[in-house]
Design a protein around this motif. Sequence first.
Motif, mmCIF file in Angstrom:
data_model
loop_
_atom_site.group_PDB
_atom_site.id
_atom_site.type_symbol
_atom_site.label_atom_id
_atom_site.label_comp_id
_atom_site.label_asym_id
_atom_site.label_seq_id
_atom_site.Cartn_x
_atom_site.Cartn_y
_atom_site.Cartn_z
ATOM 1 N N TYR A 245 94.007 19.545 4.991
ATOM 2 C CA TYR A 245 92.917 18.597 5.192
ATOM 3 C C TYR A 245 93.323 17.356 5.994
ATOM 4 C CZ TYR A 245 91.834 21.282 0.986
ATOM 5 O OH TYR A 245 91.672 22.297 0.071
ATOM 6 N N THR A 246 94.460 17.347 6.664
ATOM 7 C CA THR A 246 94.861 16.148 7.394
ATOM 8 C C THR A 246 93.940 15.886 8.588
ATOM 9 O OG1 THR A 246 96.465 17.518 8.587
ATOM 10 C CG2 THR A 246 97.265 16.266 6.686
ATOM 11 N N SER A 247 93.585 16.922 9.341
ATOM 12 C CA SER A 247 92.707 16.731 10.494
ATOM 13 C C SER A 247 91.299 16.340 10.050
ATOM 14 C CB SER A 247 92.664 18.010 11.335
ATOM 15 O OG SER A 247 93.934 18.319 11.849
ATOM 16 N N ARG A 248 90.794 16.977 9.019
ATOM 17 C CA ARG A 248 89.430 16.705 8.573
ATOM 18 C C ARG A 248 89.314 15.303 7.977
ATOM 19 N NH1 ARG A 248 87.274 20.469 3.926
ATOM 20 N NH2 ARG A 248 88.052 22.010 5.432
ATOM 21 N N TRP A 249 90.203 14.947 7.056
ATOM 22 C CA TRP A 249 90.116 13.634 6.419
ATOM 23 C C TRP A 249 90.540 12.513 7.355
ATOM 24 C CZ3 TRP A 249 92.618 15.265 1.120
ATOM 25 C CH2 TRP A 249 91.700 16.055 0.435
ATOM 26 N N GLY A 250 91.475 12.801 8.266
ATOM 27 C CA GLY A 250 91.841 11.778 9.236
ATOM 28 C C GLY A 250 90.668 11.416 10.127
ATOM 29 N N ALA A 251 89.934 12.430 10.623
ATOM 30 C CA ALA A 251 88.756 12.145 11.442
ATOM 31 C C ALA A 251 87.656 11.480 10.627
ATOM 32 C CB ALA A 251 88.242 13.449 12.062
ATOM 33 N N GLN A 252 87.538 11.800 9.359
ATOM 34 C CA GLN A 252 86.485 11.236 8.530
ATOM 35 C C GLN A 252 86.723 9.768 8.210
ATOM 36 O OE1 GLN A 252 85.968 13.353 4.866
ATOM 37 N NE2 GLN A 252 84.484 11.906 4.036
ATOM 38 N N HIS A 253 87.966 9.396 7.959
ATOM 39 C CA HIS A 253 88.251 8.052 7.473
ATOM 40 C C HIS A 253 88.866 7.119 8.512
ATOM 41 C CE1 HIS A 253 87.295 9.230 3.364
ATOM 42 N NE2 HIS A 253 88.073 10.297 3.509
ATOM 43 N N TRP A 254 89.461 7.661 9.600
ATOM 44 C CA TRP A 254 90.222 6.800 10.488
ATOM 45 C C TRP A 254 89.806 6.857 11.943
ATOM 46 C CZ3 TRP A 254 93.447 3.139 8.780
ATOM 47 C CH2 TRP A 254 93.884 3.238 7.465
ATOM 48 N N GLN A 255 89.108 7.879 12.374
ATOM 49 C CA GLN A 255 88.796 7.990 13.794
ATOM 50 C C GLN A 255 87.838 6.885 14.251
ATOM 51 O OE1 GLN A 255 87.285 11.825 14.960
ATOM 52 N NE2 GLN A 255 87.353 11.351 17.144
ATOM 53 N N LYS A 256 86.775 6.660 13.521
ATOM 54 C CA LYS A 256 85.819 5.627 13.901
ATOM 55 C C LYS A 256 86.358 4.213 13.699
ATOM 56 C CE LYS A 256 81.027 4.184 13.212
ATOM 57 N NZ LYS A 256 79.766 4.454 12.471
ATOM 58 N N PRO A 257 87.022 3.882 12.572
ATOM 59 C CA PRO A 257 87.541 2.511 12.436
ATOM 60 C C PRO A 257 88.598 2.136 13.469
ATOM 61 C CG PRO A 257 87.399 3.577 10.303
ATOM 62 C CD PRO A 257 87.158 4.633 11.328
ATOM 63 N N LEU A 258 89.369 3.115 13.966
ATOM 64 C CA LEU A 258 90.424 2.814 14.930
ATOM 65 C C LEU A 258 89.933 2.855 16.371
ATOM 66 C CD1 LEU A 258 93.430 4.759 13.382
ATOM 67 C CD2 LEU A 258 93.003 2.301 13.333
ATOM 68 N N THR A 259 88.656 3.155 16.590
ATOM 69 C CA THR A 259 88.102 3.179 17.933
ATOM 70 C C THR A 259 87.592 1.795 18.297
ATOM 71 O OG1 THR A 259 87.483 5.506 17.683
ATOM 72 C CG2 THR A 259 86.394 4.255 19.426
ATOM 73 N N THR A 260 88.036 1.297 19.435
ATOM 74 C CA THR A 260 87.613 -0.013 19.918
ATOM 75 C C THR A 260 86.995 0.133 21.300
ATOM 76 O OG1 THR A 260 89.783 -0.458 20.892
ATOM 77 C CG2 THR A 260 89.458 -1.109 18.593
ATOM 78 N N SER A 261 86.618 -1.012 21.882
ATOM 79 C CA SER A 261 86.015 -0.988 23.212
ATOM 80 C C SER A 261 87.017 -0.591 24.287
ATOM 81 C CB SER A 261 85.435 -2.360 23.537
ATOM 82 O OG SER A 261 86.452 -3.354 23.462
ATOM 83 N N THR A 262 88.300 -0.790 24.008
ATOM 84 C CA THR A 262 89.350 -0.444 24.983
ATOM 85 C C THR A 262 90.172 0.767 24.581
ATOM 86 O OG1 THR A 262 90.881 -1.985 23.913
ATOM 87 C CG2 THR A 262 89.534 -2.836 25.733
ATOM 88 N N ARG A 263 89.890 1.342 23.447
ATOM 89 C CA ARG A 263 90.662 2.491 22.979
ATOM 90 C C ARG A 263 89.733 3.490 22.288
ATOM 91 N NH1 ARG A 263 94.916 0.967 18.720
ATOM 92 N NH2 ARG A 263 93.067 0.810 17.412
ATOM 93 N N LYS A 264 89.761 4.713 22.752
ATOM 94 C CA LYS A 264 88.996 5.785 22.142
ATOM 95 C C LYS A 264 89.946 6.662 21.351
ATOM 96 C CE LYS A 264 85.790 9.558 23.082
ATOM 97 N NZ LYS A 264 85.078 10.347 24.124
ATOM 98 N N THR A 265 89.870 6.566 20.050
ATOM 99 C CA THR A 265 90.774 7.319 19.182
ATOM 100 C C THR A 265 90.332 8.771 19.101
ATOM 101 O OG1 THR A 265 91.165 5.323 17.883
ATOM 102 C CG2 THR A 265 91.807 7.413 16.893
ATOM 103 N N GLN A 266 91.263 9.671 19.366
ATOM 104 C CA GLN A 266 90.977 11.097 19.301
ATOM 105 C C GLN A 266 91.180 11.612 17.877
ATOM 106 O OE1 GLN A 266 89.722 12.714 21.853
ATOM 107 N NE2 GLN A 266 89.954 11.003 23.296
ATOM 108 N N ARG A 267 90.722 12.818 17.665
ATOM 109 C CA ARG A 267 90.865 13.444 16.345
ATOM 110 C C ARG A 267 92.337 13.673 16.002
ATOM 111 N NH1 ARG A 267 87.298 16.539 13.179
ATOM 112 N NH2 ARG A 267 88.333 18.022 11.785
ATOM 113 N N HIS A 268 93.151 13.995 16.992
ATOM 114 C CA HIS A 268 94.563 14.234 16.738
ATOM 115 C C HIS A 268 95.287 12.938 16.343
ATOM 116 C CE1 HIS A 268 93.754 18.158 18.327
ATOM 117 N NE2 HIS A 268 93.461 17.680 19.523
ATOM 118 N N ASP A 269 94.885 11.810 16.942
ATOM 119 C CA ASP A 269 95.484 10.535 16.561
ATOM 120 C C ASP A 269 95.138 10.177 15.120
ATOM 121 O OD1 ASP A 269 96.354 10.362 19.208
ATOM 122 O OD2 ASP A 269 94.498 9.369 19.826
ATOM 123 N N ALA A 270 93.893 10.403 14.724
ATOM 124 C CA ALA A 270 93.511 10.147 13.335
ATOM 125 C C ALA A 270 94.245 11.071 12.375
ATOM 126 C CB ALA A 270 92.002 10.314 13.183
ATOM 127 N N ALA A 271 94.488 12.319 12.800
ATOM 128 C CA ALA A 271 95.260 13.230 11.954
ATOM 129 C C ALA A 271 96.696 12.744 11.780
ATOM 130 C CB ALA A 271 95.248 14.635 12.554
#
Length: 573
Positions: free
Chosen positions: A426-452
Amino acid sequence: MGGLRELTAPFLVSGPTGVSIRTRLRVTSADALVLNEVGRFLGSLASADLAARSRQGPAHDAASWASRKRALTVSSSARWAGSVTRSTDDQWALARRGQAAEMAWLRGEITRIEARLARPLGTKADKRAGPARGYATRSEWHAKSRRLRALRHRLIALEADWAAGRVRVVRGGKRLARTAHRLDETGLSRETWRERWQAARMFLAADGESGKRWGNETIRVTDAGQVSIRLPAALSHLANAPHGRYVLAATVAFTHRSGEWQDRIVASRAVAYRIHHDTLRCRWYVTASWKRMPVPVMPLRAALAHGVVAVDMNEDHLAAWRLDVHGNPVGEPRRFLYDLSGSAQHRDAQIRHALTRLLHHTRRSGATAIAIEDLDFADGTSRERQGRSKKFRRLVSRFPTARLRARLVSMAAERNIAIVAVDPAYTSRWGAQHWQKPLTTSTRKTQRHDAAAVAIGRRALGHPIRRRMAPPPHDRSDRAGHRTSQAGPEPRRREGPRPRMPGPRTRSVPPGCGAKAGDQCAQHHSGHAAGHSSWEQDEFPLSPQEWSTPCPRDTGLQGGARDNVGCRPVPGA
């Protein structure tokens, strides 16, 4: 949290127990003729010894090993016989372990196919209850029933070999042996194939001996790079040096780990050597290997004291992100690309280059540990486990799990970097659920792999993957900032989404129960008896002396009354 499997705790991967280095051996034509003659002669002895060992089966003991060694010593030497018999025993044991692994895989495949054949066509799987999904069409059901019959026949034959102690080993490789029957398809000539076959079946390997000169008495390499071989008794006429030795005209120089190798041979510590011929490049190589002393494993908490660099392994890149000890991402995510297409040498070089850049990044970030998923797709590339998508199965089979893990452990040990393996569930699923959107900024687009990668690092540090809820508003009793501290590794059920609790969604207690079901008269409510009680307020604020006057209700004295502002004596009471 129902339906989730049990997660294993993170652990430190033990370092390598041996070292192997290789360099090119630039031989002359005369040296090549002697090496070919010696290698083919010892290869024939190794083939005969493997056949004798296979006939003995599991009943092999020390007496039978001594008998085999004495038979080989007559035509070679005691040291060559010892190297051949030890290599044969290792090869037989490896084939035996391969039989056990194949039987376990066959039993698992048979069980999964039987479970799916028993389900109606088109039935979906129930992940919570456990039943497998049924096959989609009748033709697929029929094809799987035929495959089930073939797997059962394979298992019966394999179990018979296991009970009889038979192993099926081809010296030189089964793939190369089968190539001889389809030379037209491969484009090889009969002479080219025979040259490869003889080179693969040669035996030029000698174990090291501590206390002997330069660490090896059979294949000797001095500190100046001079290579000499102790010839077998049947080929002693080829010697060009005393005591039946042949000294090669070429010298060798190890560039990788040369200092460690020099220290061992000068101290006469055991070093094993192997000489082999690469017919594709027309080159000779010599490989030196030795054992390492076991390094004490540091505690997991000490390895993670300076944070961790979490790595999410993918088909074509490594996604890395550094986390501090509190589980917070620091800096920017990094990508280390590699290309796994092409030859095996190209793939190995790509993985080695990506891992080198990863280790350099870890050093620069100040971390002393790398967290990686404990992946193992050895038996997970079949359709029964990974579904009908050929693209996804090909993706899973292309993951360089074993090679990348072995490379990473050996390269990290040289830089004193610890490797922490975590459960990949569940690292990819929970990482995208809890961290992908909060770590995305106007200058950085966080990918699913980064959240994992962030999820992997938090699991290695012992923190839950899910983020803490936002602080409550200021008008609540627990105040802002109450829930921003991280949970320790001790609380249970800290992974994944927050569980759904039964009952109403609000935290209020229903009327007539709980803490609010007490004496309602003690509270001030409109229309209640407590709301009609008269009270009196002073014209001036209370003095400090009046505030310090004890309340008669608290002291148990009569003659005083308490109002809604404070405790003071009421005039005229």
